[in-house]
Write a protein that holds these residues in place. Structure first.
Motif, short mmCIF file in Angstrom:
data_model
loop_
_atom_site.label_atom_id
_atom_site.label_comp_id
_atom_site.label_asym_id
_atom_site.label_seq_id
_atom_site.Cartn_x
_atom_site.Cartn_y
_atom_site.Cartn_z
N SER A 170 -8.02 0.58 -3.25
CA SER A 170 -6.61 -0.18 -3.59
C SER A 170 -6.94 -1.41 -2.70
N PRO A 228 3.39 1.39 -4.53
CA PRO A 228 3.10 -0.18 -4.35
C PRO A 228 3.68 -0.52 -2.90
N GLU A 229 4.97 0.17 -2.80
CA GLU A 229 5.44 -0.24 -1.34
C GLU A 229 4.71 0.20 -0.13
N GLN A 232 1.49 -1.95 0.27
CA GLN A 232 1.93 -3.44 0.95
C GLN A 232 2.04 -3.38 2.39
#
Length: 247
Positions: A170, A228-229, A232
């Protein structure tokens, strides 16, 4: 048992380490104790006890917490923590030396030598990437890093944790789909020195490297995708990383 950076106790330990880096030991100790109180399995107890030990003021208190960490590590009989045994035995030996118990110090120092630089992990192993490959292909050293495109790698890296390989896929540069391949080392391999005994004791992410090729023998489709967080946050850490890559 799988080590995960998304585990609640692991997160508390990471927060504690950040407090240590910022020169806030009292806050770090509070977070490590919180991790100890929240620990629900042997891996979590092992990690929390290890970090709590670092904030003990006396050798005897430090020794008691290290012995707790060693107890849970040995009970697991798992490759996730076996790589931490040299570090644990060494620190226990140092405590006994401080306490003047020479025989026990020597005994634990010998135990540290016994486990050092001897990965017991037999797999299965995984490699995460965004490259489109086939069963039977080989991955060889000499390619560019997944994370720093201008950095040529002298080793090929892999892990014993499928979700760890998924995270690596990822984080890899590019827009292609993430792929997690099952791989077999064709030669000797060693603990990844970029991760072993750095932030965490031993090599809990079961990360390895080899100068020999890896053969692709399969692909895993079902692995835990990070939110996603969370992804990030890892990208930001990679972007801010000023440390030298050992290659």
């Amino acid at each position: 048992m799988e080590f995960s950076p998304f585990n609640n106790v692991v997160k508390l330990c990471i927060q504690g380490m950040n407090m240590e880096d910022e020169g806030r030991p009292e806050e770090a100790y509070r977070l490590f104790l919180q991790g100890w109180e929240a620990a629900a399995d042997n891996l979590e107890r092992f990690l929390a006890a290890y970090y709590v030990s670092r904030h003990q003021k006396s050798a005897s208190d430090r020794l008691q917490w290290l012995k707790k960490a060693l107890k849970y590590a040995l009970e697991m009989k798992d490759d996730t923590v076996n790589s931490a045994l040299p570090s644990l035995y060494t620190k226990i030996s140092e405590c006994y030396n401080e306490l003047g118990e020479t025989a026990k110090a020597t005994e634990n120092a010998e135990s540290a030598k016994k486990f050092k630089n001897n990965p017991s992990d037999k797999g299965p192993f995984y490699h995460g990437t965004k490259a489109d490959l086939n069963i039977g292909d080989v991955l060889t050293p000499g390619g560019n890093s997944n994370y720093k495109s201008d950095f040529r790698m002298n080793h090929i890296y892999f892990t014993g944790l499928v979700n760890g390989a998924g995270l690596a896929a990822s984080l890899a540069k590019g827009e292609a789909p993430e792929r997690v391949y099952i791989v077999e080392p064709t030669g000797d391999y060693e603990n990844d020195p970029n991760l072993t005994d750095k932030k965490f004791p031993g090599n809990p992410t079961r990360s390895y490297r080899s100068e020999s090729p890896l053969k692709i023998v399969g692909e895993v489709k079902d692995w835990l995708r990070p939110a996603p967080e969370e992804l990030q946050k890892f990208r930001e850490k990679l972007a801010d990383n000023k440390g030298e890559i050992i290659n």
